[in-house]
Design a protein around this motif. Sequence first.
Motif, mmCIF file in Angstrom:
data_model
loop_
_atom_site.group_PDB
_atom_site.id
_atom_site.type_symbol
_atom_site.label_atom_id
_atom_site.label_comp_id
_atom_site.label_asym_id
_atom_site.label_seq_id
_atom_site.Cartn_x
_atom_site.Cartn_y
_atom_site.Cartn_z
ATOM 1 N N TYR A 237 1.077 -1.006 0.034
ATOM 2 C CA TYR A 237 0.027 -0.012 0.188
ATOM 3 C C TYR A 237 1.009 1.247 0.268
ATOM 4 C CZ TYR A 237 -2.975 3.594 1.511
ATOM 5 O OH TYR A 237 -3.920 4.891 2.116
ATOM 6 N N LEU A 238 2.333 1.497 1.177
ATOM 7 C CA LEU A 238 2.391 2.545 1.045
ATOM 8 C C LEU A 238 3.457 3.570 -0.028
ATOM 9 C CD1 LEU A 238 4.356 1.404 4.266
ATOM 10 C CD2 LEU A 238 2.711 3.497 4.054
ATOM 11 N N LYS A 239 3.557 1.686 -1.180
ATOM 12 C CA LYS A 239 4.609 2.037 -1.993
ATOM 13 C C LYS A 239 3.708 2.626 -3.285
ATOM 14 C CE LYS A 239 7.626 -1.830 -1.423
ATOM 15 N NZ LYS A 239 8.026 -3.042 -1.780
ATOM 16 N N ALA A 240 2.470 1.968 -3.088
ATOM 17 C CA ALA A 240 1.471 2.410 -4.371
ATOM 18 C C ALA A 240 0.919 3.872 -4.018
ATOM 19 C CB ALA A 240 0.304 1.853 -3.980
ATOM 20 N N GLU A 241 1.150 4.148 -2.931
ATOM 21 C CA GLU A 241 0.395 5.437 -2.790
ATOM 22 C C GLU A 241 1.291 6.281 -2.602
ATOM 23 O OE1 GLU A 241 -2.849 6.363 -2.213
ATOM 24 O OE2 GLU A 241 -3.134 4.226 -3.386
#
Length: 321
Positions: A237-241
Amino acid sequence: MFDAVLIVSFGGPQGLDDIRPFLANVLRGRRVSPERIEEVAHHYELFGGVSPITELTRRQADGLASRLAAVGYSLPVFVGMRNWHPLLPDTLREMRAAGVRRAVGFIAAAQHSYSSCEQYRENVSAARTELRTTGDDIDITFTGSWFDHPLFIAANAAHVREALQRLPAQARDSARLVCTAHSIPLPMAERSRYREQLQETARLVARQAGMSDWALVYQSRSGRPQDPWLEPDVCDYLKAEREAGLEAAVISPIGFVCDHIEVLYDLDTEAAQVCREIGLPMTRAEAVNADPLFLDMMADVVMKTVRRYEAGRPLPITRSG
């Protein structure tokens, strides 16, 4: 009516020699590769094999006992762990030796699923069955739900606000609250209100912390890659966001009541490393741990159970015909 309180928790190793026996207890009955077991064992080794969960749970027990005494109920508070010492069967034997016959049970998990709630009830039942082999027993009445209790929300929100202040000043206004919880298999989630209760906890914590931008994600997945589990994973999630423009994050482990190894490794080590690699300012809020607000909440839900049965426990309804 009641003469003790039993806090039921997960348990954790207290030294390097404890790690693999502890993991054997955690994984009993599950198909997990030796490689995965060694990977998880290494997570514990990074912290000297000592999980903070035991000390934190004992502090919670002490805080609860003092609060009960302050309102005129001097009940001893015992700790029983599912996976490591003090193990539930040993704790129940200790309680019975101390003369305990009826106890309030407090399961140290806010949101309900089989693995976070019902399994612990089964463990208590199994420990009682073992106790009955000696002709003894302890009646245990569990507290009600507290995933949305105002004091649980307040403790988490206070920790979120503190974590927000640790971000660079220029990043605070754009920070998103990222709430985390232990992932579980999707079929298990569909048989419970785990996701819904987590969503409500996250919503209430965000509102009280004054953060309108929030999300719920998951961590600590341990199943086979081909099995569906709750997503998104916190690191994914952190990478995508970040790629989508996320400027800063405050991570809050609302699905945990102690900063144990899964929090320390999955968030403070693994997720923190991801944030460094992608250039995302991030701070992590403490779990509720032994926050006085959380201890007040524990006392409140225990006392609600005590008062509910002050006139005696209802008899089972017998139907004829």
